[in-house]
Write an enzyme that holds these catalytic residues in place. Structure first.
Site, PDB file in Angstrom:
ATOM      1  CG  PHE A   1       6.217  -3.025  -0.566  1.00  0.00           C
ATOM      2  CD1 PHE A   1       6.640  -3.310   0.716  1.00  0.00           C
ATOM      3  CD2 PHE A   1       5.753  -4.078  -1.350  1.00  0.00           C
ATOM      4  CE1 PHE A   1       6.606  -4.613   1.227  1.00  0.00           C
ATOM      5  CE2 PHE A   1       5.712  -5.381  -0.855  1.00  0.00           C
ATOM      6  CZ  PHE A   1       6.134  -5.641   0.442  1.00  0.00           C
TER       7      PHE A   1
ATOM      8  CG  ASP B   1       7.158  -3.380  -8.779  1.00  0.00           C
ATOM      9  OD1 ASP B   1       6.165  -3.996  -9.209  1.00  0.00           O
ATOM     10  OD2 ASP B   1       7.685  -3.623  -7.669  1.00  0.00           O
TER      11      ASP B   1
ATOM     12  CE  LYS C   1       0.953  -7.128  -5.102  1.00  0.00           C
ATOM     13  NZ  LYS C   1       1.016  -7.859  -3.848  1.00  0.00           N
TER      14      LYS C   1
HETATM   15  C1  LIG Z   1       4.762  -3.013  -6.199  1.00  0.00           C
HETATM   16  C2  LIG Z   1       5.046  -4.365  -5.633  1.00  0.00           C
HETATM   17  N1  LIG Z   1       6.147  -5.031  -6.010  1.00  0.00           N
HETATM   18  C3  LIG Z   1       6.432  -6.252  -5.540  1.00  0.00           C
HETATM   19  C4  LIG Z   1       5.618  -6.872  -4.630  1.00  0.00           C
HETATM   20  C5  LIG Z   1       5.978  -8.238  -4.090  1.00  0.00           C
HETATM   21  O1  LIG Z   1       5.131  -9.210  -4.568  1.00  0.00           O
HETATM   22  P1  LIG Z   1       5.057 -10.652  -3.846  1.00  0.00           P
HETATM   23  O2  LIG Z   1       4.394 -10.456  -2.527  1.00  0.00           O
HETATM   24  O3  LIG Z   1       4.252 -11.505  -4.794  1.00  0.00           O
HETATM   25  O4  LIG Z   1       6.464 -11.132  -3.709  1.00  0.00           O
HETATM   26  C6  LIG Z   1       4.460  -6.219  -4.200  1.00  0.00           C
HETATM   27  C7  LIG Z   1       3.571  -6.846  -3.187  1.00  0.00           C
HETATM   28  O5  LIG Z   1       2.767  -6.220  -2.542  1.00  0.00           O
HETATM   29  C8  LIG Z   1       4.172  -4.934  -4.707  1.00  0.00           C
HETATM   30  O6  LIG Z   1       3.083  -4.255  -4.321  1.00  0.00           O
END
Ligand SMILES: Cc1ncc(COP(=O)(O)O)c(C=O)c1O
Length: 408
Positions: free
Chosen positions: A147, A232, A261
Site C-alpha cells: 500500500f 516507504d 503522516k
Molecule cells: C506506507 C504508505 N505509503 C503511502 C501512503 C499514502 O499516504 P497519503 O494517504 O498521505 O497519501 C500510506 C497511507 O496510508 C501508507 O501507509
C-alpha cells in the site's frame, strides 16, 4: 477538555454527509469534535481512546503542545511563499530531517502519495541519468500486498483489486514480487531496474513484519545489482516501531526514504523524499515541484516534529510500551485472537472470524470507548499515539479482552 454544545447531533451529522460527501470511506459511526493527547471526544461529549492515531499521522498524539505552539508561532508570521521564493524555515527543516534519517537531501512534498510519486520520478530519473538505462525502459520492483497511496500510478501496481479495478489504464514499468521473498526479488531485478520500492513493514496489509534479514537482504541485493532501495516509511517511520525508521531494526540505510503522516504532526500535510545526494541531485529546476511543498508552516511544524524525535523519547516509549502491547496480545491468543504481528506500538491482530469481521469488532470496541480500524477480513490494527501511557494501554487491552470474550 471542555465539551461544545453541538449544533447537530452525531446521528444528524452522519446522515447529513450521505448526500453530499463522496462515499469513498466507510467510517465508524463516531463524530469527533475535540481531541487531546490519546483521547478524542464526540459531539455529545463521549470520550474514546484513539488506538488508530490517524494511521500514524498522530504519533505525537492530538495537539501536542510543542507542535501546536510551533504552528501558532508560524501562523502569526508567514504561512506560504511557494518555492518561487526562498522562505526562512525550509533550510533548517531539511538540515535536521536529513540528519535525523542519516541521509543528505530532502525533497519536500505534502501527502504520502505525493512522496511516493516523487520517489518514483526520482528513481526513474536516476536510472536514466546515472545508471544509463535506455529511455523509457526503467522498471521498479514492488511487493505484492503493498500500500503506497491512491494515485493512478500507485494503484496501478497495487495487488488489491478494490483499489485498482475501474481506474485503468495504468502506468507501465512496475514488476510485482511476493513480499519477504529475496529469491523472487533477485529474479525480478535486472539491468532496467531503477529501484526496489517496499514498505519495511506492510501496514495496510495487516502490519506484516518481514523475516529478520529481509531488509538487510534487500539492501545487499540492490547495492550488488546497482539499483536503488526506496523504503516507504510513511506509516512505519518516525518512531512508530521503536526506532526513528523501521529499517533501523536491521541497521539498514536505504538510498531513498519516503516520509509523511507524522511528519506533519497531525496538523498539516507534510511529506518528503529524503535521499542520498547522488540520487536527489538528478532533479533540476522545472522537472518537479509542488505549490505547497516546503511551505513555511509545514516546515515549522515539520521541524518541531524532528525536534521531538531528536530527543529519542518517542522511539523509547514505542519500544517499551511495545512490550506491554505484545505481551497483552500474546495473552489473548486462543481467547478471541488467532494471531498477531507487532513491532513497537503497532500491531495487526487477527480476530477469530467466529467473533465477526474486523469491522464488526471495531464497532463493538467503539461502543466500549476504543477507536481502532479493521484492515482485511478479521484483522484489526492497533497504532495508538506514542504518548499513550502504560495504564491507558493496559486499559485498552482489557477492553479488547472484554469485547472478544463475549459474543453480541
Ligand atoms: C506506507 C504508505 N505509503 C503511502 C501512503 C499514502 O499516504 P497519503 O494517504 O498521505 O497519501 C500510506 C497511507 O496510508 C501508507 O501507509
Amino acid at each position: 477538555m471542555t465539551s461544545v454544545v453541538p449544533a447537530r447531533s452525531s446521528a444528524e451529522l452522519i446522515d447529513a454527509e450521505e448526500p453530499v460527501l463522496a462515499h469513498n470511506y466507510h467510517p465508524l459511526p463516531v463524530v469527533v469534535a475535540r481531541a487531546e493527547g490519546a483521547w478524542v471526544e464526540d459531539v455529545e461529549g463521549r470520550r474514546y481512546l484513539d488506538m488508530l492515531a490517524g494511521y500514524s499521522a498522530l504519533n505525537f498524539g492530538h495537539r501536542h503542545p510543542a507542535l501546536i505552539e510551533a504552528a501558532h508561532r508560524q501562523l502569526d508570521r508567514l504561512t506560504l511563499t511557494s518555492r518561487a521564493f526562498h522562505n526562512d524555515r525550509l533550510a533548517e527543516f531539511a538540515e535536521r530531517l536529513a540528519a535525523l534519517t542519516g541521509l543528505d537531501m530532502v525533497l519536500p512534498m505534502n501527502t504520502g502519495a505525493e512522496a511516493v510519486e516523487s520517489g518514483i520520478k526520482v528513481a526513474r530519473k536516476w536510472a536514466y541519468d546515472v545508471k544509463g538505462v535506455p529511455a523509457d525502459r526503467a522498471t521498479i520492483v514492488v511487493a505484492a500486498d503493498n500500500f503506497h497511496g491512491r494515485t493512478t500510478t500507485i494503484v496501478g501496481f497495487s495487488t488489491d483489486e478494490v483499489a485498482r479495478a475501474g481506474f485503468g489504464p495504468f502506468t507501465p514499468g512496475f514488476r510485482v514480487v511476493p513480499y519477504n521473498d529475496l529469491e523472487a526479488l533477485e529474479a525480478a531485478v535486472d539491468e532496467t531496474t531503477a529501484a526496489v520500492l517496499i514498505e519495511p513493514i506492510q501496514g495496510e496489509a495487516g502490519v506484516v513484519v518481514p523475516d529478520d534479514g529481509y531488509l538487510a537482504g534487500v539492501r545487499e541485493l540492490t547495492r550488488r545489482k546497482g539499483c536503488l532501495f526506496v523504503a516507504d516509511e510513511i506509516q512505519s517511520g518516525l518512531g512508530r516501531t521503536g526506532r526513528t525508521l523501521a529499517v533501523e531494526h536491521e541497521s539498514v540505510v536505504p538510498d531513498v526514504v519516503l516520509l509523511g503522516k507524522a511528519l506533519g504532526g497531525g496538523i498539516v500535510p507534510v511529506s518528503a523524499v529524503v535521499a542520498r545526494r547522488e540520487v536527489l541531485r538528478v532533479l533540476h529546476p522545472g522537472e518537479h515541484g509542488s505549490t505547497f511543498g516546503g511551505n513555511p508552516l509545514a516546515a515549522a511544524v515539520g521541524t518541531a516534529v524532528v525536534e521531538l524525535l531528536e530527543t529519542g523519547e518517542f522511539q523509547r516509549r514505542a519500544a517499551e510500551l511495545g512490550v506491554v502491547l505484545r505481551e497483552g496480545l500474546a495473552a489473548l491468543v486462543g481467547r478471541g485472537v488467532v494471531g498477531f504481528r507487532s513491532r513497537g506500538l503497532w500491531a495487526g491482530v487477527d480476530v477469530d472470524p467466529a467473533l465477526g469481521t474486523g469491522r464488526e469488532v471495531s464497532e463493538r470496541l467503539m461502543r466500549e470507548g476504543l477507536l481502532v480500524k479493521d484492515t482485511h477480513g478479521s484483522t484489526i490494527r492497533l497504532a495508538p499515539p506514542l504518548t499513550i501511557t502504560a495504564d491507558e494501554l493496559r486499559g485498552a487491552l482489557r477492553t479488547v479482552e472484554k469485547v472478544l470474550g463475549r459474543r453480541d
